[in-house]
Design an enzyme around this catalytic site. Sequence first.
Site, PDB file in Angstrom:
ATOM      1  N   SER A 134     -10.405  -0.846   4.262  1.00 34.66           N
ATOM      2  CA  SER A 134      -9.558  -1.126   5.428  1.00 34.66           C
ATOM      3  C   SER A 134      -9.048   0.185   6.005  1.00 34.66           C
ATOM      4  CB  SER A 134      -8.365  -1.999   5.024  1.00 34.66           C
ATOM      5  OG  SER A 134      -8.824  -3.237   4.566  1.00 34.66           O
ATOM      6  N   GLU A 183      -4.421   3.141   6.809  1.00 34.15           N
ATOM      7  CA  GLU A 183      -4.365   2.938   5.350  1.00 34.15           C
ATOM      8  C   GLU A 183      -5.150   4.081   4.693  1.00 34.15           C
ATOM      9  OE1 GLU A 183      -4.892  -1.087   3.991  1.00 34.15           O
ATOM     10  OE2 GLU A 183      -5.796  -0.419   2.111  1.00 34.15           O
ATOM     11  N   ARG A 191       0.830  -1.228   0.000  1.00 41.48           N
ATOM     12  CA  ARG A 191       0.000   0.000   0.000  1.00 41.48           C
ATOM     13  C   ARG A 191       0.863   1.276   0.000  1.00 41.48           C
ATOM     14  NH1 ARG A 191      -2.289  -3.551  -1.221  1.00 41.48           N
ATOM     15  NH2 ARG A 191      -4.021  -4.623  -0.241  1.00 41.48           N
TER      16      ARG A 191
HETATM   17  C1  LIG Z   1     -15.680  -0.755   0.224  1.00 43.72           C
HETATM   18  C2  LIG Z   1     -14.213  -0.502  -0.020  1.00 43.72           C
HETATM   19  C3  LIG Z   1     -13.357  -1.566  -0.279  1.00 43.72           C
HETATM   20  C4  LIG Z   1     -11.991  -1.329  -0.520  1.00 43.72           C
HETATM   21  N1  LIG Z   1     -11.180  -2.409  -0.778  1.00 43.72           N
HETATM   22  C5  LIG Z   1      -9.874  -2.187  -1.046  1.00 43.72           C
HETATM   23  C6  LIG Z   1      -8.998  -3.295  -1.350  1.00 43.72           C
HETATM   24  O1  LIG Z   1      -9.411  -4.440  -1.406  1.00 43.72           O
HETATM   25  N2  LIG Z   1      -7.695  -3.008  -1.576  1.00 43.72           N
HETATM   26  C7  LIG Z   1      -7.192  -1.734  -1.543  1.00 43.72           C
HETATM   27  O2  LIG Z   1      -5.989  -1.546  -1.769  1.00 43.72           O
HETATM   28  N3  LIG Z   1      -7.990  -0.682  -1.253  1.00 43.72           N
HETATM   29  C8  LIG Z   1      -9.309  -0.876  -1.014  1.00 43.72           C
HETATM   30  N4  LIG Z   1     -10.115   0.191  -0.725  1.00 43.72           N
HETATM   31  C9  LIG Z   1      -9.541   1.546  -0.631  1.00 43.72           C
HETATM   32  C10 LIG Z   1      -9.599   2.337  -1.967  1.00 43.72           C
HETATM   33  O3  LIG Z   1     -10.665   1.888  -2.747  1.00 43.72           O
HETATM   34  C11 LIG Z   1      -8.303   2.222  -2.763  1.00 43.72           C
HETATM   35  O4  LIG Z   1      -7.211   2.691  -2.015  1.00 43.72           O
HETATM   36  C12 LIG Z   1      -8.388   2.997  -4.077  1.00 43.72           C
HETATM   37  O5  LIG Z   1      -7.326   2.620  -4.907  1.00 43.72           O
HETATM   38  C13 LIG Z   1      -8.381   4.516  -3.896  1.00 43.72           C
HETATM   39  O6  LIG Z   1      -8.637   5.106  -5.165  1.00 43.72           O
HETATM   40  P1  LIG Z   1      -9.400   6.500  -5.297  1.00 43.72           P
HETATM   41  O7  LIG Z   1      -9.443   6.861  -6.723  1.00 43.72           O
HETATM   42  O8  LIG Z   1     -10.708   6.440  -4.595  1.00 43.72           O
HETATM   43  O9  LIG Z   1      -8.390   7.456  -4.539  1.00 43.72           O
HETATM   44  P2  LIG Z   1      -8.726   8.607  -3.476  1.00 43.72           P
HETATM   45  O10 LIG Z   1      -9.316   7.973  -2.266  1.00 43.72           O
HETATM   46  O11 LIG Z   1      -9.473   9.689  -4.108  1.00 43.72           O
HETATM   47  O12 LIG Z   1      -7.253   9.115  -3.150  1.00 43.72           O
HETATM   48  C14 LIG Z   1      -6.316   8.257  -2.533  1.00 43.72           C
HETATM   49  C15 LIG Z   1      -4.915   8.845  -2.738  1.00 43.72           C
HETATM   50  O13 LIG Z   1      -4.589   8.777  -4.113  1.00 43.72           O
HETATM   51  C16 LIG Z   1      -4.249  10.078  -4.595  1.00 43.72           C
HETATM   52  N5  LIG Z   1      -4.696  10.158  -5.981  1.00 43.72           N
HETATM   53  C17 LIG Z   1      -5.932   9.914  -6.505  1.00 43.72           C
HETATM   54  N6  LIG Z   1      -5.925  10.091  -7.843  1.00 43.72           N
HETATM   55  C18 LIG Z   1      -4.659  10.446  -8.170  1.00 43.72           C
HETATM   56  C19 LIG Z   1      -4.002  10.793  -9.399  1.00 43.72           C
HETATM   57  N7  LIG Z   1      -4.633  10.812 -10.571  1.00 43.72           N
HETATM   58  N8  LIG Z   1      -2.687  11.136  -9.341  1.00 43.72           N
HETATM   59  C20 LIG Z   1      -2.028  11.141  -8.160  1.00 43.72           C
HETATM   60  N9  LIG Z   1      -2.574  10.828  -6.987  1.00 43.72           N
HETATM   61  C21 LIG Z   1      -3.877  10.482  -6.987  1.00 43.72           C
HETATM   62  C22 LIG Z   1      -4.948  11.061  -3.671  1.00 43.72           C
HETATM   63  O14 LIG Z   1      -4.298  12.315  -3.661  1.00 43.72           O
HETATM   64  C23 LIG Z   1      -4.822  10.318  -2.346  1.00 43.72           C
HETATM   65  O15 LIG Z   1      -3.538  10.547  -1.798  1.00 43.72           O
HETATM   66  C24 LIG Z   1     -11.487  -0.022  -0.482  1.00 43.72           C
HETATM   67  C25 LIG Z   1     -12.356   1.058  -0.242  1.00 43.72           C
HETATM   68  C26 LIG Z   1     -13.704   0.824  -0.020  1.00 43.72           C
HETATM   69  C27 LIG Z   1     -14.618   1.981   0.215  1.00 43.72           C
END
Ligand SMILES: Cc1cc2nc3c(=O)[nH]c(=O)nc-3n(C[C@H](O)[C@H](O)[C@H](O)COP(=O)(O)OP(=O)(O)OC[C@H]3O[C@@H](n4cnc5c(N)ncnc54)[C@H](O)[C@@H]3O)c2cc1C
Length: 311
Positions: free
Chosen positions: A234, A303, A185
């Site tokens: 998580s 996380e 992560r």
């Molecule tokens: C129900 C649920 C289940 C989940 N299961 C998992 C799982 O199994 N495994 C897992 O790893 N995670 C899981 N997650 C967490 C999350 O979905 C992941 O971490 C996901 O990859 C975050 O992506 P996001 O686009 O929503 O990023 P955001 O939450 O919007 O941002 C997260 C980070 O990424 C950065 N970011 C976003 N877009 C960009 C970009 N284009 N360039 C640079 N930085 C950027 C942001 O600045 C921030 O620091 C889960 C979440 C939920 C709600």
Amino acid sequence: MWRLKIKIWGDIMTADITALPQVRGTYKLKEPLSRHTWLNVGGPADVMFMPADEADLQEFIRQKNPQTDVFVIGGGSNLLVRDSGIAGVVIKLSDKNFAQCQIDGSRLYCGAGCSNFALKNIVSANGLGGLEFLCSIPGTLGGAMRSNAGCFGSDMSKVLVSARVIDGNGRVFEVANEDFHFAYRYSDFPADWIVLEVCLSFEKRDVDVVRAQIAQNEEYRRAHQPQGIKTAGSTFKNPEGTAAWKLIKEAGGDTFVFGKAKMSAVHCNFLHNEGTSASDVENLCRAVQQAVKQKSGIDLETEVKIVGREQ
Ligand SMILES: Cc1cc2nc3c(=O)[nH]c(=O)nc-3n(C[C@H](O)[C@H](O)[C@H](O)COP(=O)(O)OP(=O)(O)OC[C@H]3O[C@@H](n4cnc5c(N)ncnc54)[C@H](O)[C@@H]3O)c2cc1C
């Protein structure tokens, strides 16, 4: 440069932020970030900017005041934004120009704004083996790359070939997988970079096999993880050799309640917001960390990314 006029709540207001570059995309003033996060909490962004395309984003970065803070948000599925919101400009790559995907040989090129759920259609329709795990993770490919998102024994580091990024000076370039020094992560990703596009590798497989794998992953989530709640997945990273949920349970953190925030009864590493403030959610996280530290001596690392002005 132009004087920004923005429509909010039916009134035309002139923002006091006068030095924003002229863009083709959209600015929104005081945009509540609770609308953009899965936890459904978070105060406003001073300004939210949704660029029209890559050239628009590049022009914005080059022209903006160097003192203006910039933060990029993806699907908001891994973010706890504080009640006081985020200072400066929050960039969201929500235009369809950032969600284009293209297959070329054994490579899949995807815009950073593409959601992993949209990816599912491409992966299943074309039998793109090895990318099934991504299809069940909420959020966008940009967010997944940044956080090295993963599940079911894989993560972004195993499928990413390279990423095209833009830096704080508006320079666009390609970065190879190994230069991100991925770990659990974690990616070594400078704060002022934005992912524009990722290049992923896959193995061509029978479409039915890929579909069956995606369905199995989804079934696993339905059986073992809370569904349809306001959460960010998580909450804490698993420490080496153990699981965060076990430590939380042993420390009694699964029974803590702050306002309407608690740990899920289905999986106690998932935080469940039943309608409360970001400060209650953050206080719950801190209380769980303290209890685990007291009980086991282990420091749980969040996380979920906690961002925004401290009150
Ligand atoms: C129900 C649920 C289940 C989940 N299961 C998992 C799982 O199994 N495994 C897992 O790893 N995670 C899981 N997650 C967490 C999350 O979905 C992941 O971490 C996901 O990859 C975050 O992506 P996001 O686009 O929503 O990023 P955001 O939450 O919007 O941002 C997260 C980070 O990424 C950065 N970011 C976003 N877009 C960009 C970009 N284009 N360039 C640079 N930085 C950027 C942001 O600045 C921030 O620091 C889960 C979440 C939920 C709600």
